[in-house]
Design a protein around this motif. Structure first.
Motif, PDB file in Angstrom:
ATOM      1  N   GLU B 199       1.366  -1.528  -0.620  1.00  0.00           N
ATOM      2  CA  GLU B 199       0.106   0.269   0.356  1.00  0.00           C
ATOM      3  C   GLU B 199       0.636   1.055  -0.152  1.00  0.00           C
ATOM      4  OE1 GLU B 199      -3.120   0.108  -0.330  1.00  0.00           O
ATOM      5  OE2 GLU B 199      -3.070  -2.130  -0.833  1.00  0.00           O
ATOM      6  N   MET B 200       0.890   1.610  -1.593  1.00  0.00           N
ATOM      7  CA  MET B 200       2.180   2.813  -1.432  1.00  0.00           C
ATOM      8  C   MET B 200       1.435   4.010  -1.164  1.00  0.00           C
ATOM      9  SD  MET B 200       4.695   1.484  -2.454  1.00  0.00           S
ATOM     10  CE  MET B 200       4.572  -0.055  -2.089  1.00  0.00           C
ATOM     11  N   GLY B 201       0.534   3.780  -0.976  1.00  0.00           N
ATOM     12  CA  GLY B 201      -0.239   5.362  -0.114  1.00  0.00           C
ATOM     13  C   GLY B 201      -0.313   5.015   1.469  1.00  0.00           C
ATOM     14  N   PHE B 202      -0.500   4.413   2.117  1.00  0.00           N
ATOM     15  CA  PHE B 202       0.079   3.817   3.189  1.00  0.00           C
ATOM     16  C   PHE B 202       1.237   4.539   3.478  1.00  0.00           C
ATOM     17  CE2 PHE B 202       1.216   1.685   6.726  1.00  0.00           C
ATOM     18  CZ  PHE B 202       0.597   1.739   7.838  1.00  0.00           C
ATOM     19  N   ALA B 203       2.434   4.049   2.367  1.00  0.00           N
ATOM     20  CA  ALA B 203       3.498   3.988   2.930  1.00  0.00           C
ATOM     21  C   ALA B 203       4.083   5.773   3.117  1.00  0.00           C
ATOM     22  CB  ALA B 203       4.761   3.575   1.814  1.00  0.00           C
ATOM     23  N   ARG B 204       3.647   6.581   1.946  1.00  0.00           N
ATOM     24  CA  ARG B 204       3.529   7.888   1.883  1.00  0.00           C
ATOM     25  C   ARG B 204       3.425   8.546   3.061  1.00  0.00           C
ATOM     26  NH1 ARG B 204       4.645   8.975  -3.731  1.00  0.00           N
ATOM     27  NH2 ARG B 204       3.453   7.306  -4.984  1.00  0.00           N
ATOM     28  N   GLN B 205       1.886   8.018   3.512  1.00  0.00           N
ATOM     29  CA  GLN B 205       1.056   8.490   5.063  1.00  0.00           C
ATOM     30  C   GLN B 205       1.626   8.673   6.005  1.00  0.00           C
ATOM     31  OE1 GLN B 205      -2.890   8.495   4.580  1.00  0.00           O
ATOM     32  NE2 GLN B 205      -2.850   9.832   6.622  1.00  0.00           N
ATOM     33  N   VAL B 206       2.358   7.424   6.403  1.00  0.00           N
ATOM     34  CA  VAL B 206       2.927   7.370   7.561  1.00  0.00           C
ATOM     35  C   VAL B 206       4.346   6.876   7.682  1.00  0.00           C
ATOM     36  CG1 VAL B 206       0.585   6.435   8.819  1.00  0.00           C
ATOM     37  CG2 VAL B 206       2.887   4.941   7.493  1.00  0.00           C
ATOM     38  N   ALA B 207       4.932   6.868   7.050  1.00  0.00           N
ATOM     39  CA  ALA B 207       6.250   6.436   6.823  1.00  0.00           C
ATOM     40  C   ALA B 207       7.218   7.071   6.633  1.00  0.00           C
ATOM     41  CB  ALA B 207       6.300   4.994   6.043  1.00  0.00           C
ATOM     42  N   ASN B 208       8.024   6.638   8.030  1.00  0.00           N
ATOM     43  CA  ASN B 208       9.389   7.312   8.019  1.00  0.00           C
ATOM     44  C   ASN B 208      10.495   7.151   6.971  1.00  0.00           C
ATOM     45  OD1 ASN B 208       8.771   6.654  10.637  1.00  0.00           O
ATOM     46  ND2 ASN B 208       9.046   8.745  10.900  1.00  0.00           N
ATOM     47  N   ARG B 209      10.471   5.627   6.769  1.00  0.00           N
ATOM     48  CA  ARG B 209      11.788   4.845   5.552  1.00  0.00           C
ATOM     49  C   ARG B 209      10.643   4.237   5.093  1.00  0.00           C
ATOM     50  NH1 ARG B 209      16.369   1.911   7.816  1.00  0.00           N
ATOM     51  NH2 ARG B 209      15.404   2.465   9.524  1.00  0.00           N
ATOM     52  N   VAL B 210      11.475   4.016   3.747  1.00  0.00           N
ATOM     53  CA  VAL B 210      10.627   2.793   2.708  1.00  0.00           C
ATOM     54  C   VAL B 210      11.701   2.402   2.438  1.00  0.00           C
ATOM     55  CG1 VAL B 210       9.944   2.022   1.078  1.00  0.00           C
ATOM     56  CG2 VAL B 210       8.335   4.126   2.074  1.00  0.00           C
ATOM     57  N   VAL B 211      11.311   0.572   2.885  1.00  0.00           N
ATOM     58  CA  VAL B 211      13.077  -0.269   1.980  1.00  0.00           C
ATOM     59  C   VAL B 211      12.477  -1.199   1.571  1.00  0.00           C
ATOM     60  CG1 VAL B 211      13.776  -2.295   3.415  1.00  0.00           C
ATOM     61  CG2 VAL B 211      13.883  -0.745   4.542  1.00  0.00           C
ATOM     62  N   PHE B 212      12.929  -0.550   0.093  1.00  0.00           N
ATOM     63  CA  PHE B 212      12.864  -1.589  -0.921  1.00  0.00           C
ATOM     64  C   PHE B 212      13.262  -3.200  -0.859  1.00  0.00           C
ATOM     65  CE2 PHE B 212      13.613  -2.554  -5.036  1.00  0.00           C
ATOM     66  CZ  PHE B 212      12.460  -3.797  -5.639  1.00  0.00           C
ATOM     67  N   MET B 213      12.798  -3.875  -0.841  1.00  0.00           N
ATOM     68  CA  MET B 213      13.729  -5.561  -0.814  1.00  0.00           C
ATOM     69  C   MET B 213      13.781  -6.627  -2.290  1.00  0.00           C
ATOM     70  SD  MET B 213      13.167  -7.139   2.810  1.00  0.00           S
ATOM     71  CE  MET B 213      14.328  -8.619   1.839  1.00  0.00           C
TER      72      MET B 213
END
Lengths: 379, 247
Positions: B199-213
């Motif tokens: 859920e990229m929208g969620f990531a944008r809204q709450v994440a401090n950091r995104v980790v791509f594996m």
């Protein structure tokens, strides 16, 4: 009864043709006479059913001999029965022998004791099948009742004469073997099933696999035979374990191995996520097993468990070969007497009726439990 | 800054011949919210499951809340008590009511009195907005409701860290929002969170950091705005294009 009647009318208005008679007629027409073929089959079966039913009724009731006269020495005169052979049943043999069949060689005057024990067993089964009695106290009641049963059967206190267990026989023996057998086998089965699935402890796992496979691979008769004949050879002189106890242990081991595989099937059917969720919440192994895994796994396999219970209940009759007088053995022995030889049909019908009563009760209880546990838990 | 809530150093794991985690190093600070994304089979679920040892790592070091994960059962118990987890398939206990699902662990693991545990459970059920379902069984609830119960159940242990393993992947589209809203609400309380999600929208809204594996490695990590706007690698660029096309 009437409540379910009216509710089925509400649910199926198309069937509500008013009076009960026309509803029955509708049922008959739709279920039995819907097409010409089904009508012919229905009629043919009905004819056979009536004919055999009538023949059986004639044999078992109309032409049956209920009592026989006794001669001066008190010996039964079975001439009437012999004359009626093939025409009418000789229930006199049951009237004459039921005490022996039910209680074996237990001293005649003391047979009220095993009778109470049988009633206690039946009471325990009935109470345990009721959901409202499922409390901690029930386990206590079981323990007390089982001790009481042992005390009553043996006696030797409060003026009750001691009755050694080689004099026990009949229905109490069957119920004792089955009840203690299953009560011992079930926990053993759960442990063996858990052990067989434990990845962390290969030694435990091997032990469980060996136990299950060895016992399952051997006929119960040979196990009983070993328990009764071979096992004492390995005991030091002077030490003797009671024959009934040895048979009981053989039963526990045997039923345990079969039940273990049933329980394992239940464990395997449980989604892995259940165990993971319990782990993630921090539950320990035994908490997880007792609270999450077993309650679900056992519910899954109730029909198979009860199937094994029923088979095992009837297998207790195999103690015949090691000279323990269970219900089947006393029945057979009852017709050894020359006067009553040849009246096996009546005796075996009686035995069948007794076994059927217990097994049918188990089967119904199983169905009720399944229904109970499936409520509100669809997934 | 104090020590991180989760520290992974050079973590490696194999499933038989398959190298599923290759030298993963990652640290999550207290209060930080990290979203882990990547194509299926990239090892992201395995990675998050190593944090509470539902999977064992074979090399490297994982330290959670100051306790290192080893085969020591004590350490594991301590960590599992502090780490809550929400699964893709909810994994509620179907033979227990919603309330019992929530009170089981507090009563058995934290040794909380039953009354207190039930009050706590009702508080969290209110927070996920389904207190009225407390007496029902999981099978009687919708997927979205079940997942919210699963979140409440994990919160009842009052964990310091929450792990989410694809919490919305098994849900019908109309139920995703209610679960994401619950998670956003949780993020606002300052909970340390690691979420595997698409859920990229969620990531944008709450994440401090995104980790791509991808293929068992951490390929890129950074704040969502940066990483989504300027992916540095082709692999992330490809992944993002696929995700966006899918939406």
């Amino acid at each position: 009864m009437s409540a379910s009647h009216s509710s089925s009318v509400e649910r199926a208005p198309t069937l509500a043709l008013g009076a009960p008679l026309s509803r029955a007629a509708f049922w008959l027409r739709s279920r039995l006479f819907a097409t010409p073929v089904s009508a012919v089959v229905s009629l043919a079966l009905l004819y056979l059913l009536l004919r055999w039913g009538w023949d059986f009724f004639g044999w078992a009731v109309l032409h049956a001999i209920w009592q026989v006269p006794h001669d001066a020495a008190g010996l039964p005169q079975t001439g009437v029965c012999r004359a009626a052979e093939g025409v009418g049943a000789c229930w006199a043999v049951v009237a004459e022998k039921y005490r022996f069949i039910l209680f074996g060689f237990y001293p005649y005057a003391q047979q009220w004791r095993p009778a109470i024990c049988v009633l206690l067993f039946i009471g325990l089964y009935a109470a345990s099948a009721q959901q409202r009695f499922w409390r901690r106290e029930l386990a206590l009641i079981w323990a007390v009742a089982l001790v009481l049963i042992g005390a009553l059967m043996w006696g030797g206190f409060a003026g009750l004469p001691l009755v050694a267990d080689d004099q026990w026989g009949g229905l109490p023996i069957t119920l004792i073997l089955a009840t203690f057998g299953l009560a011992g086998a079930f926990p053993l089965a759960v442990l063996a099933a858990l052990g067989r699935r434990s990845r962390g402890m290969p030694a435990v796992r091997m032990l469980c696999v060996c136990y299950i496979e060895l016992i399952r691979g051997v006929p119960l008769i040979s196990l009983l035979f070993m328990a009764s004949v071979m096992f004492p050879l390995f005991l030091p002189a002077g030490v003797d374990i009671d024959k009934l106890l040895r048979a009981q242990i053989a039963f526990v081991l045997f039923a345990g191995a079969y039940l273990a595989e049933v329980v394992r099937a239940g464990l395997q059917a449980l989604p892995k996520g259940q165990s993971e969720a319990a782990d993630a919440l921090g539950l320990g192994y035994w908490q997880k097993t007792m609270l999450i895994v077993l309650p679900q796994a056992l519910r899954q396999v109730i029909p198979m468990l009860v199937n094994t219970f029923i088979g095992f209940f009837k297998d207790t009759s195999l103690v015949l070969i090691i000279g323990i007088f269970d219900l089947t053995t006393t029945g057979r022995t009852a017709i050894d007497e020359p006067a009553w030889q040849g009246f096996g049909n009546e005796i075996y019908l009686l035995l069948a009726a007794i076994y059927f009563t217990f097994c049918f009760a188990m089967s119904r209880t199983s169905a009720r439990l399944e229904h109970l546990f499936s409520r509100g838990q669809r997934r | 800054m104090s020590e991180p809530a989760i520290l992974m150093e050079h973590v490696q794991k194999w499933f038989g011949q398959m190298h599923v985690l290759r030298d993963i190093s990652l640290s999550v600070e207290t209060g930080e919210r990290v979203v882990v994304c990547g194509p299926s089979g990239s090892g992201k679920s395995t990675m998050i499951r190593c944090i509470n040892r539902l999977e064992e790592h074979q090399k490297g070091r994982i330290v959670v809340d100051g306790t290192e994960l080893t085969s020591d059962v004590r350490a594991l118990d301590t960590i599992r008590r502090e780490v809550g987890m929400v699964f893709q398939s909810f994994n509620l206990f179907p033979h227990l009511t919603i309330l019992q699902n929530c009170t089981l662990a507090p009563i058995r693991v934290r040794r909380m009195p039953k009354r207190e545990a039930e009050e706590l459970a009702m508080e969290y059920l209110r927070r996920v907005k389904i207190p009225e379902q407390a007496a029902k069984y999981p099978g009687q609830l919708s997927g979205g409701q079940q997942q919210r119960v699963a979140i409440a159940r994990a919160l009842c242990m009052q964990p310091k860290i929450m792990l989410f393993d694809e919490p919305t992947s098994a849900l019908d589209p109309e139920m995703i929002k209610e679960v994401l809203d619950t998670m956003i609400g949780l993020a606002e309380t300052g909970m340390t969170m690691v979420c595997v999600t698409h859920e990229m929208g969620f990531a944008r809204q709450v994440a401090n950091r995104v980790v791509f594996m991808d293929r068992g490695e951490v390929v890129e990590s950074g704040p969502p705005a940066e990483i989504f706007a300027n992916p540095a690698t082709d692999r992330l660029r490809l992944f993002l294009s696929q995700i966006l096309r899918g939406h």
